[in-house]
Scaffold this motif. Sequence first.
Motif, mmCIF file in Angstrom:
data_model
loop_
_atom_site.group_PDB
_atom_site.id
_atom_site.type_symbol
_atom_site.label_atom_id
_atom_site.label_comp_id
_atom_site.label_asym_id
_atom_site.label_seq_id
_atom_site.Cartn_x
_atom_site.Cartn_y
_atom_site.Cartn_z
ATOM 1 N N PHE A 90 41.214 55.993 36.658
ATOM 2 C CA PHE A 90 40.658 55.834 37.925
ATOM 3 C C PHE A 90 41.283 54.753 38.712
ATOM 4 N N GLU A 91 41.759 54.947 40.064
ATOM 5 C CA GLU A 91 42.277 53.997 40.693
ATOM 6 C C GLU A 91 41.774 53.756 42.184
ATOM 7 N N TYR A 92 41.741 52.553 42.714
ATOM 8 C CA TYR A 92 41.235 52.284 43.971
ATOM 9 C C TYR A 92 41.947 51.092 44.618
ATOM 10 N N SER A 93 42.368 51.496 45.955
ATOM 11 C CA SER A 93 43.133 50.342 46.478
ATOM 12 C C SER A 93 42.577 50.413 48.041
ATOM 13 N N ASP A 94 42.814 49.379 48.527
ATOM 14 C CA ASP A 94 42.811 49.220 49.972
ATOM 15 C C ASP A 94 44.127 48.566 50.876
ATOM 16 N N ASN A 95 43.992 48.689 51.917
ATOM 17 C CA ASN A 95 45.297 47.970 52.513
ATOM 18 C C ASN A 95 44.770 46.744 53.534
ATOM 19 N N GLY A 96 43.825 46.248 52.742
ATOM 20 C CA GLY A 96 43.144 44.954 53.819
ATOM 21 C C GLY A 96 44.038 43.856 53.299
ATOM 22 N N ILE A 97 43.280 42.571 53.772
ATOM 23 C CA ILE A 97 43.759 41.442 53.281
ATOM 24 C C ILE A 97 44.271 40.847 52.092
ATOM 25 N N GLY A 98 43.666 41.673 51.084
ATOM 26 C CA GLY A 98 43.760 41.205 49.768
ATOM 27 C C GLY A 98 42.574 40.097 49.119
ATOM 28 N N LEU A 99 42.718 39.883 47.887
ATOM 29 C CA LEU A 99 41.985 38.852 47.230
ATOM 30 C C LEU A 99 42.264 37.223 47.552
ATOM 31 N N ASN B 150 32.867 47.962 30.970
ATOM 32 C CA ASN B 150 32.542 47.767 29.606
ATOM 33 C C ASN B 150 31.808 48.865 28.954
ATOM 34 N N GLN B 151 30.764 49.290 29.788
ATOM 35 C CA GLN B 151 29.713 50.530 29.434
ATOM 36 C C GLN B 151 30.797 51.594 29.228
ATOM 37 N N LEU B 152 31.739 51.623 30.071
ATOM 38 C CA LEU B 152 32.741 52.923 29.729
ATOM 39 C C LEU B 152 33.601 52.442 28.655
ATOM 40 N N GLN B 153 33.420 51.526 28.055
ATOM 41 C CA GLN B 153 34.570 51.078 26.929
ATOM 42 C C GLN B 153 35.790 51.098 27.528
ATOM 43 N N THR B 154 36.178 50.519 28.571
ATOM 44 C CA THR B 154 37.544 50.202 29.048
ATOM 45 C C THR B 154 37.446 48.851 29.752
ATOM 46 N N THR B 155 38.784 48.432 30.499
ATOM 47 C CA THR B 155 38.929 47.002 30.890
ATOM 48 C C THR B 155 39.294 47.422 32.501
ATOM 49 N N LEU B 156 38.914 46.551 33.379
ATOM 50 C CA LEU B 156 38.851 46.973 34.743
ATOM 51 C C LEU B 156 40.359 46.127 34.949
ATOM 52 N N ASN B 157 41.273 46.612 35.508
ATOM 53 C CA ASN B 157 42.371 45.734 35.725
ATOM 54 C C ASN B 157 42.504 45.671 37.396
ATOM 55 N N ILE B 158 42.851 44.409 37.804
ATOM 56 C CA ILE B 158 42.610 44.135 39.135
ATOM 57 C C ILE B 158 44.269 43.282 39.551
ATOM 58 N N ASP B 159 44.990 44.269 40.267
ATOM 59 C CA ASP B 159 46.377 43.811 40.860
ATOM 60 C C ASP B 159 45.985 43.076 42.473
ATOM 61 N N LYS B 160 45.885 42.038 42.338
ATOM 62 C CA LYS B 160 45.787 41.207 43.510
ATOM 63 C C LYS B 160 47.267 40.697 44.111
ATOM 64 N N THR B 161 48.295 40.933 43.464
ATOM 65 C CA THR B 161 49.390 40.714 44.159
ATOM 66 C C THR B 161 50.164 41.988 44.912
ATOM 67 N N ALA B 162 49.258 43.022 45.045
ATOM 68 C CA ALA B 162 49.872 44.177 45.729
ATOM 69 C C ALA B 162 50.211 43.516 47.339
ATOM 70 N N GLU B 163 51.277 44.196 47.864
ATOM 71 C CA GLU B 163 51.917 43.918 49.289
ATOM 72 C C GLU B 163 50.854 43.875 50.212
ATOM 73 N N ASP B 164 50.084 44.913 50.158
ATOM 74 C CA ASP B 164 49.001 45.248 51.270
ATOM 75 C C ASP B 164 47.551 45.422 50.417
ATOM 76 N N GLY B 165 46.603 44.472 50.409
ATOM 77 C CA GLY B 165 45.624 44.856 50.011
ATOM 78 C C GLY B 165 45.314 44.279 48.476
ATOM 79 N N VAL B 166 44.586 45.418 47.715
ATOM 80 C CA VAL B 166 44.148 44.884 46.507
ATOM 81 C C VAL B 166 44.052 46.456 45.707
ATOM 82 N N ARG B 167 44.329 46.276 44.422
ATOM 83 C CA ARG B 167 44.165 47.346 43.688
ATOM 84 C C ARG B 167 43.663 47.215 42.510
ATOM 85 N N TYR B 168 42.502 48.226 41.844
ATOM 86 C CA TYR B 168 41.758 47.994 40.707
ATOM 87 C C TYR B 168 42.183 49.638 40.207
#
Length: 91
Positions: A37-46, A68-86
């Motif tokens: 699963f990947e989610y991103s936007d091209n907003g102002i970022g974090l 955690n309920q899905l037994q995984t880790t949420l990754n956050i890329d706040k260094t994306a050029e435009d916006g943010v990526r999870y």
Amino acid sequence: MLNELVSNSFKYAFPDDDENGKIYIHIRKIGEKEGYFEYSDNGIGLPEDTDERANSSMGIRLMNRLANQLQTTLNIDKTAEDGVRYWFNFS
């Protein structure tokens, strides 16, 4: 989790009702029992102090609990050029 991400994008990522704002959602099956699963936007970022604020942010805490309920880790890329990526893998 998707609802929280979309809500945050609309609330924070696109100030001044930016009509060029885009949200990307990518879900892919990997093998027999896994997915991606990947989610991103091209907003102002974090904000730069996101790591320090993560424990006080109800939205990030909620998303981490759901991951955690899905037994995984949420990754956050706040260094994306435009916006943010999870992203995370799940089974």
